[in-house]
Design a protein around this motif. Sequence first.
Motif, PDB file in Angstrom:
ATOM      1  N   ILE A   9       0.835  -1.209   0.000  1.00 53.73           N
ATOM      2  CA  ILE A   9       0.000   0.000   0.000  1.00 53.73           C
ATOM      3  C   ILE A   9       0.864   1.250   0.000  1.00 53.73           C
ATOM      4  N   ILE A  10       1.935   1.231   0.782  1.00 51.92           N
ATOM      5  CA  ILE A  10       2.852   2.391   0.819  1.00 51.92           C
ATOM      6  C   ILE A  10       3.500   2.583  -0.546  1.00 51.92           C
ATOM      7  N   GLU A  11       3.840   1.490  -1.196  1.00 53.72           N
ATOM      8  CA  GLU A  11       4.427   1.576  -2.538  1.00 53.72           C
ATOM      9  C   GLU A  11       3.431   2.199  -3.524  1.00 53.72           C
ATOM     10  N   LEU A  12       2.175   1.756  -3.449  1.00 54.27           N
ATOM     11  CA  LEU A  12       1.136   2.344  -4.306  1.00 54.27           C
ATOM     12  C   LEU A  12       0.918   3.809  -3.949  1.00 54.27           C
ATOM     13  N   ARG A  13       1.027   4.132  -2.665  1.00 60.23           N
ATOM     14  CA  ARG A  13       0.894   5.524  -2.233  1.00 60.23           C
ATOM     15  C   ARG A  13       2.041   6.372  -2.771  1.00 60.23           C
ATOM     16  N   ASP A  14       3.223   5.815  -2.837  1.00 59.76           N
ATOM     17  CA  ASP A  14       4.366   6.549  -3.398  1.00 59.76           C
ATOM     18  C   ASP A  14       4.104   6.908  -4.863  1.00 59.76           C
ATOM     19  N   THR A  15       3.553   5.941  -5.595  1.00 60.12           N
ATOM     20  CA  THR A  15       3.179   6.225  -6.993  1.00 60.12           C
ATOM     21  C   THR A  15       2.121   7.310  -7.045  1.00 60.12           C
ATOM     22  N   GLU A  16       1.140   7.196  -6.145  1.00 58.32           N
ATOM     23  CA  GLU A  16       0.075   8.197  -6.067  1.00 58.32           C
ATOM     24  C   GLU A  16       0.647   9.571  -5.713  1.00 58.32           C
ATOM     25  N   THR A  17       1.629   9.580  -4.810  1.00 58.59           N
ATOM     26  CA  THR A  17       2.229  10.849  -4.379  1.00 58.59           C
ATOM     27  C   THR A  17       2.958  11.542  -5.524  1.00 58.59           C
TER      28      THR A  17
END
Length: 1501
Positions: free
Chosen positions: A519-527
């Motif tokens: 989820i954090i990895e996907l959030r990094d992409t989102e960020t």
Amino acid sequence: MDGFEELKNDFNIWIFFLHSSTTIFLQEFSAYFHLIFLVVVFISWASKRPKMPTFENSKPMLKDTYFYYSLALRSCIGLSFCGLLLCVLNYLFEYSHGWSDLMIVAQLDLASRILTWFVISIYFNSQFSQSSEHKFPILLKIWCVFYFLMSCSYIVIHLGMYWKHSSLPFLLWVSDAVSIIVILLFCYTGLLGKGREEENFNLLEPLLETITGQNNSHDEQGASVGGESITPYAKANLINLFTFAWMGPLLTLGYKKTLNLEDVPQLADCDSANVVFSHFINKFEDDDDDDDSCNGGQINTLKLVKTLILLMWKEILWTALLSIVYTLASYIGPYFIEPFVQYLNSPHQLKYRGYMLVFIFFLSKLINCLSKRHLFFQLRKMAIRVRAALFSIIYRKGLRLSSQSKQSHTSGENTNLMSVDVERIGFFCWYLHDIWRVPIEIVLALLILYKRLGIASLAAFVATIVLMLANVPLGKLLEKFQGKLMDSKDRRMKVTSEALRNMRILKLQGWEMKFLAKIIELRDTETRWLKKVLHTSAISGFVYFSAPMFVSMITFGFCILIGIPLESGKILSALATFEILQEPIYNLPDTISMVVQTKVSLNRVVSFLCLDDLHSNIVQKLPRDGSEVAIEIVKGNFSWNLNSPSLVLKDVNFRVYHGMRVAICGSVGSGKSSLLSCILGEVSKVSGDIELNGTKAYVAQSPWIQSGKIVDNILFGKEMDKERYEKILEACSLKKDLEVFAFGDQTIIGERGINLSGGQKQRIQIARALYHDADIYLLDDPFSAVDAQTGTHLFKECLLGILGSKTLLYVTHQVEFLTSADLILVMREGRITQIGKYEEILSSGTDFSELVGAHEKAFSDFNFTGHGVALDNLVNGEEDSNILCRKKSIQNDKEIEPKNDKTEKIVRFEEQLVQEEKRENGEVGFSVYWKYITATYKGAFVPLILVAQILFQLLLIVSSYWMVMGTPDSKDIKPHVKGSTLIFVFFTLTFGSSLCILIRSMLVVTVGYKTATMLFNKMHLCIFRAPLSFFDSTPSGRILNRASIDQSALDISIPHEIEAFLISIIAFVGTTAVMSQLAWQMLIVFIPVTLTCIWYQKYYIRAARELSRLFGVCQAPIVQHFVESSLGSTTIRCFNQEERFMDTNLKLVDGYSRPKFHFSGAIEWLCFRMDMLASITYAICLVFLILVPKGVLSSGVMGLAVTYGLSFSMHAIVWDLNRLETKIISVERILQYIYIPSEPPLLVEDNRPSCEWPSQGKVDIIDLQIQYAPHLPLILHGLTCTFPGGMKIGIVGRTGSGKSTLALAIFRVIEPIVGQIWIDGIEISKIGLHDLRSRLSIIPQDPTMFEGTVRSNLDPLEVYNDEQIWEALDKVQLGDEVRKKEKKLYSAVTENGENWSMGQRQLVCLGRALLKSSKLLVLDEATASVDTATDYQIQQTLRQHFSGSTVITIAHRITSILDNDKVLLLDNGLVLEYDSPAKLLETKSSSFAKLFKEYTRRFNS
């Protein structure tokens, strides 16, 4: 000179003649159209035959109807009498002074008005009173709109003539003013008031008829719905509507106490979700030629938009009218600035002319205030109605979707549809009129500039176009980045939703940190996309705030270049115009972008509405009649996907008569559940016929339990019959469970029944079906989740007892329940291979004999050497059987506890496990703001942002002063500064202020996204580290709301709102400083006005804050109910409960709309009063400026105060503060989850086990005492035992005896209050949770599969190769099934593994355990959903593969544990028996022997 004077006099005479001619033309035009309309009215009247309303077709005139009718009639008569009075006064004046052409024409015009409005009043009265509909005639609606536009045009033309020094008659001004005011009343009543009510009357008619037939107690409730009053808005008079005084009672209540949803009044009928949806669906279906309008193929975006427009065409017209008035009023101030400066500069002007200018400025602000406030309120109201319509149509569609359609749309996408797309479409109402208003604003601004600066306005036009074109690529970039951001957010939310849904298995397997990292990895992409969105928005904001300065710099520079003289009055008028021009420059690209985004959302909604519905003609449903046949399928071929060539059921033929019991059996994946689904009409029919005779009830294999009370789940919409209810509770063994719960059947069940055991959920499902009292019952493996005794009880009391005379089809893997069936269907690979009675088919085929043989083989494999006599006695002894069934069962029942980790028993009412979502009370604490501000860099950037904004405001004011001081007040005065110097300094100041904007925007963006990311990481870490009890008591919808809606507010909205609030405060201080410096007397008014505004704000904020929190809390239940209903749509449809669930959805939508609507009223209530006070302060300031002696102050500088005063208002501060406080609640909600309790640490560095641990799998349990909460009783009472390493341990016992609790204690899901657990010499409480859980394996009762592929489900951590995975699949009997699929290991697994059967899902979970190869394996009912043959094969595989491991098996199926080394029998949290199965069976009186006896007796019977 004489010639020049003569020429000047001639010019003045020509001007007078021209203006006189214009006035005469306008009067003639007015008289002409009044007479034409008079003729049209007579023709219309004459062509209609008078029709008296009959009793049958007449409708009662409601109180509101009479009010609107009376107001409209008085308006007509008032205009007629006003015209008569003016006509008389005009006659008397001209009689004494002589008649001019102008006055003769004016007299004719007045006479035509008198006659026309008098006739209109008669026509209106007759048409309204004689019509059964009580509607305003359409002819009058058209006329009032035309008359209003004509009156507005006349007053604008007269004002223009007046400022050209034309003297106009006083009576003309009076006529204009009266016409405008009265026609506004008529427009309101005619266009909005009555028509809207009567449109709703048709929908409410059936309701009224129903109410009329009910008892008089309902009549006494008056205007209340559900015990709650209707909003005062529905009954407000005109003054209260104009001033928003109808909000007073709620604001007063909110000031005195904390508002709850019960305190918020119900919406008016026209705004309620029920009426809005009824209107919407009627128009939606009327627009379709085909009767089956909800069939997906008939729907397109154009049709949806058209329906929404038809739903609110009156509101659209009304807001368009308000928008026109608001736009025109906005430009009056800039237009009259130059005349005001000229007045201040001229020493010979008359005082009354100055006061007239002050009145015009005040009136323009007053009209601006009224129109703007009502425009915003009506737009918000429109948005609420749009949301209500879309929420309802999407929900209704969700109930009708076919299984194939459900698989194409995940619940995460559906959640986004309800929370994001519907919200965006509703928000588009704000931009609705910008599409046409923005170009009009630009044209009006350029006309004013042309009037003041001549050809230099072309330069302004070019600069405006350049800025707009500059916004176009920014808008496209923003749209692209926004799309990417939404896509990445969708992916993140999908994984988050899945993780929360399966948090139990993640924690037990030690995978939660892996999923968190994902989820954090996907959030990094989102960020990354978020940064691009924010930076693009910052540049766009820079263009927005720099626009006035850029356009003014280009325009003034062009004036200097071509020699157009600049005067302070012209400059100020231009600056004010540029300030207004700022909004359309920014709004046009923003509007275009919003149109595109809304179109995308509309397309997404339409694509959902276009999905295939469940076909209603799959099953021919007949009412129960004299026919003996209950169910018949002839040559049936069925497929889940009609586009796929593969059939799930092939060549199905069978007939079931009323009263028959039909058992369905077969191996895993043979099509048993699909057969029940096709009888329900859930599977698409390729060919053949299905006939169903009678009503039906259904018990699903995977229990679907609705959030709410247990009693509501059992009644499921039916009335309470206490005697029948108690009988069913007894039959379903639920009475003892309910006694354990402190609230009994009033206990609130959590999401997906999270606080119930699998057996309890299944029994509640069975009770629901029994209470429904249907003709035909379909039960899908109802005994898999219950123990042997409970299964026997259910079979006897329910299937053989209550349902003894009913038609019954039941799927089962328990061979022992097949002998009682009148007919058995044996299935294999989608076909019915055998059909007949037990004895017939046992010898006639291989499929059934394999199933029975596997069951018998399980017994035969058990070594009974030396125990034969005892065993025979056990099997045949009726006396012991009776003891088991009667005495021991009763004894155990008295001590029963709810199963495993879900015994959340509550002592006090406030401590229900699942409670209403917590919301903070009172004002948002300063600590919330402080934590947000100081989260990044300890708040170091905040002073820099403040300094940048203050510098911007200072440079802006200085640049305005410079331009005014550097230019003369009139043409006669020589410029003080050289033109090039003037522009250079102005350019420098402008560039400096623009730079400050850019710095401020970039700093805000940087701080914003860093803070959002940091809080995101903290919240998610705390959520994933929370104990399982948190997830048991917290519906996932609440967590998802914080991860989506609240996180979006942190990402984008809150930084923007803080920036806007900062800008508003500093701008207000700057404006006040400029005004008070020149008219210090204004402070005398300003101080009390400011104190009044602060008091208003304090009075308003308490109610507004709670309303904001309420609609934040009330949004989650809509989405949760939608997702829950989608999951249980099969059950809902089977019980014909669609209408009841739809009503629930409409009530939830109303619950969300009520605080939203009243919040809109509250903010407009405050802003209206703020604007009024600001307008009064501004007018007084202008009066002070007029009273300043000539020559004391520069007229240009005084004009600057007037210019700044145009934007003087405190409502901007309050508006931004309110929006900020509304959004900051998202921070408050996220902070709530940052401080939730955490589990023990994942790793204890000082006490980490070796890599080989556990090497033997020995488990020592010492004096173990466990309770779920301090106020709850003990589940395990000092349990002590040892599981030797490498042995197979079976754990048995009644439901609630503590079996699963013991398993969870081994994984430290529950920490003991006393006692210890040692594994291979290490006390597990001393090591980290990850070290413990990652070394052990568990296969839980509820099989879990994640969306993805077969491979990703078997190996989520990606540590095994394909060869190992294939080997595991073969061992669990799934290898051949996966090889048949096209993509093999990479075959798709849909959400929740819906495209795999329950048994196959359990086999996948077994495959994971085989791959992990732990020395300690726990199986919690791991083979409950597979047939006996498959279970036998799995047991053999486990014996072989885990030969050196400790395997702890919790089982209801005795055959699963007969070959175990030891059996642990638990009773009420204590060890009742613990020995090898053989030794326990030797003792005839042992509880295990009796349990075995019951099981074998059931099988043999």
